[in-house]
Structures are given as structure tokens and as C-alpha cells.
Motif scaffolding. Structure first.
Motif, PDB file in Angstrom:
ATOM      1  N   GLU A 134      64.213 -50.913  43.875  1.00 60.64           N
ATOM      2  CA  GLU A 134      64.238 -49.453  43.841  1.00 60.64           C
ATOM      3  C   GLU A 134      64.457 -48.839  45.223  1.00 60.64           C
ATOM      4  O   GLU A 134      64.981 -47.731  45.344  1.00 60.64           O
ATOM      5  N   ASN A 147      47.352 -45.246  33.831  1.00 64.58           N
ATOM      6  CA  ASN A 147      48.698 -45.021  33.308  1.00 64.58           C
ATOM      7  C   ASN A 147      48.734 -45.141  31.789  1.00 64.58           C
ATOM      8  O   ASN A 147      49.465 -44.413  31.111  1.00 64.58           O
ATOM      9  N   LYS A 198      56.479 -47.197  33.622  1.00 66.81           N
ATOM     10  CA  LYS A 198      56.080 -48.115  34.686  1.00 66.81           C
ATOM     11  C   LYS A 198      55.178 -49.198  34.120  1.00 66.81           C
ATOM     12  O   LYS A 198      54.374 -48.945  33.222  1.00 66.81           O
ATOM     13  N   GLU A 230      59.894 -50.128  37.018  1.00 66.00           N
ATOM     14  CA  GLU A 230      60.016 -48.753  36.548  1.00 66.00           C
ATOM     15  C   GLU A 230      61.352 -48.592  35.836  1.00 66.00           C
ATOM     16  O   GLU A 230      62.301 -49.350  36.063  1.00 66.00           O
ATOM     17  N   THR A 286      58.993 -52.466  44.093  1.00 65.68           N
ATOM     18  CA  THR A 286      59.220 -52.039  42.722  1.00 65.68           C
ATOM     19  C   THR A 286      60.651 -52.321  42.294  1.00 65.68           C
ATOM     20  O   THR A 286      61.602 -51.994  43.009  1.00 65.68           O
ATOM     21  N   PHE A 307      54.864 -51.146  28.918  1.00 69.00           N
ATOM     22  CA  PHE A 307      55.203 -50.044  29.817  1.00 69.00           C
ATOM     23  C   PHE A 307      54.440 -48.786  29.415  1.00 69.00           C
ATOM     24  O   PHE A 307      54.077 -48.602  28.255  1.00 69.00           O
ATOM     25  N   TYR A 311      55.891 -54.034  40.584  1.00 67.34           N
ATOM     26  CA  TYR A 311      56.035 -53.091  39.473  1.00 67.34           C
ATOM     27  C   TYR A 311      57.472 -53.076  38.967  1.00 67.34           C
ATOM     28  O   TYR A 311      58.410 -53.412  39.689  1.00 67.34           O
TER      29      TYR A 311
END
Length: 325
Positions: free
Chosen positions: A78, A311, A167, A130, A92, A149, A128
Motif C-alpha cells: 500500500e 474493527n 481490513k 486492506e 499493509t 475482513f 494487514y
């Protein structure tokens, strides 16, 4: 009676997952043809990233007998496209595209690709994953919900959402412990439990929270194994302070308190994420961890698990908000 499925995950019959190399022009052409067929509105962006060699991992789902490409998942670091000038400490991966030939949907091909990408991310140091999913495809549970997720934010507005940001932590143990924390905390609040000591003993004696039923990828044997591990004791103070006192040890954010509907009325000062600098005499709750000689790595594991739990609770709030739309 609570019934759990113990069926093991297996790859679809006749499907093989292969990593596609950027320099393999024939397979990249297959990828572009399939992408143009299944998501023509995104083909320009996909081709642009391919031309810039931005993808770290490209995975294709092939029919074993014919080598026909029927699905694909593409991931990249990312930070390559982040507008932030700094490099995040948490590495990530962005799951940029996941698509399956519509003639082969409902064959667990998407789930197989996601599991492959999880493994790839673990092996390459990503903490992670995403992704962005159009809101119209995310107002109810979808393939990403089924694969651990959580919706963590929305672009646009709640009245007119454009995309949901999903995420997940790549460490399966973190995800599973977060499910245990999530299910037991919800159960404790729903049943108005005020003392964790008694509640924990019930769990160790075999009590299973009903809220575990709504979770994917965890069954009764896994739940029992996790609560029986020595690592489960790391969460004692989390449970005690959330259930008995109404404040979390390592994350007392407003969103977590709101989702859990904390009993206490008075405002509680949130603790910052643990770091070398935050371990001061003023941080009594974090020092409580240190006084028990927990390692920084263990405190970090607790933090990551609490974040994953938060989350999951936030994901619930989004689904509840858009229910019936």
C-alpha cells in the motif's frame, strides 16, 4: 442447542492457484481479457498498475484440465500508492482486485484466492490487508465478511456511501483471538456480567457464548483450544477492565466504548497505544501488564487483538446502519 460445523476448508475440485509473473505476457493477456469481461469499468486502472509494475503478487485460479483462467487476485504494498510522505510501521497489503468468471462463481474460488493471498502476505511480512469494495456490494455480508475482513470506514458519507474500506490482520491467531474476545464480551454485556473471574471459570468449564454462532471460520474445538491456551491469560486484564471497570487496558477509544455500550457514566481518559515512551508511572493500567512481566511483544499482541475486535464491532455498526436499504 448450539451446533458448530467442523468441516475443514478445502480447495475447489479442478481448480489450481498459480502465481502469475509480470513478465509472462501470455498469462497477463489472459488476466486482462478476464478482467475486461468481468469488470470493464476498472480495466484502465488495472492496466495502468500493470504497466508500472506496481503489483507485488498476482494470483490466478486455473481449471486444471484446460489451464483456463477463471479468477484472479492482485495485491501490492500500500505504501507504493500512499499519499503519506512517511512509511507506516505496519506493513499493509492492498488487495486491489479480486474477480471470478461469472460462469464459475459459488465454487469457493474467491475464498481460495483470499486464503492464498493471506499466506503470501504472512510470508512477505505484511501485517494487514486492506481493500475497497463498492458500497452497493457491501451493504450486507459478502465474501470479505466470510473471510475475516471488517468494514473500518466509508468513502463519501453514511447517507451516500461510495466505497467501504475493509481490513483484516494477516495473523490468523490474532483474528481468532479477536473472535473469542468479541463473542465473549458481547455475551457478557448481553447477560449483564459484572465479574470476569466467575465468567472466565464458566468458559473454562465449557460454557460457549451464543454470539460465537455468527462468526465465520471458527468452530467449537477451535474456541475451546484458544481459551485453554496460556496466551488466553494475556486478556485477563482486558476482560476485567472492560467488564468490571468499563475501560480497556490498551485501547479505550470512543468507538470501542460506544459499540460495547460501556456501563459507566463518567468520562474515561483513553490510553494511547503502548510504546516505549508510554510506559510511564502515570500509565497504571499498562504498568499492570509490566508488573506481571509481560513482554512488549505480548502487549503488542493484545493491542492488535483489541484493535481487530474493535474493527469487528465497528463492522457490526455499519451493517446495522445499512440494514434494509
Amino acid at each position: 442447542m448450539i451446533v458448530f460445523s467442523d468441516k475443514k476448508y478445502s480447495e475447489p475440485n479442478g481448480i489450481e492457484i498459480k502465481q502469475i509473473q509480470l513478465n509472462n505476457k501470455a498469462e497477463i493477456l489472459k488476466l486482462l481479457v478476464l478482467a475486461n469481461k468481468e469488470m470493464p469499468e476498472y480495466i484502465v486502472g488495472l492496466k495502468n498498475y500493470l504497466d508500472q509494475n506496481l503489483y507485488d503478487g498476482i494470483f490466478g485460479a486455473y481449471l486444471k484440465n484446460t489451464n483456463i483462467l477463471v479468477g484472479a487476485g492482485l495485491v501490492l504494498d500500500e505504501r507504493k500508492i500512499s499519499q503519506n510522505s512517511f512509511v507506516d510501521a505496519e506493513k499493509t497489503a492492498l488487495l486491489d482486485f479480486l474477480f471470478v468468471d461469472k460462469n464459475y462463481t459459488h465454487n469457493k474460488i474467491g475464498t481460495t484466492l483470499i486464503n492464498t493471498i493471506y499466506n503470501y502476505c504472512v510470508n512477505n511480512g505484511f501485517e494487514y490487508i486492506e481493500l475497497m469494495c463498492p458500497a452497493k456490494n457491501s451493504l450486507s455480508k459478502n465474501i470479505y465478511d466470510k473471510n475475516d475482513f471488517n468494514r473500518i470506514s466509508v468513502t463519501g458519507s453514511l447517507s451516500c456511501p461510495e466505497y467501504f474500506i475493509f481490513k483484516a490482520h494477516t495473523n490468523k491467531l490474532v483474528r481468532n483471538f479477536a473472535k473469542v474476545l468479541y463473542a465473549t464480551l458481547l455475551d457478557a454485556y448481553e447477560n449483564k456480567i459484572y465479574s470476569f473471574e466467575d465468567y472466565k471459570q464458566e468458559i473454562l468449564d465449557g460454557y460457549v457464548p451464543y454470539s460465537l454462532l455468527k462468526l465465520a471460520n471458527i468452530n467449537l474445538p477451535t474456541f475451546k483450544k484458544l481459551v485453554g491456551l496460556k496466551s488466553f491469560e494475556l486478556f485477563d486484564d482486558v476482560y476485567k477492565t472492560l467488564i468490571d471497570e468499563g475501560v480497556s487496558v490498551v485501547d479505550a477509544s470512543e468507538s470501542l466504548k460506544k459499540c460495547l455500550k460501556i456501563k459507566k457514566d463518567e468520562k474515561l481518559q483513553p490510553l494511547k497505544k503502548p510504546s516505549f515512551l508510554s510506559f510511564s508511572n502515570e500509565d497504571d493500567l499498562v504498568n499492570n501488564y509490566l508488573s506481571k512481566r509481560y513482554l512488549l511483544k505480548q502487549v503488542d499482541f493484545v493491542q492488535k487483538t483489541v484493535d481487530e475486535t474493535k474493527n469487528r464491532l465497528l463492522n457490526d455498526e455499519y451493517l446495522k446502519h445499512f440494514k434494509g436499504r
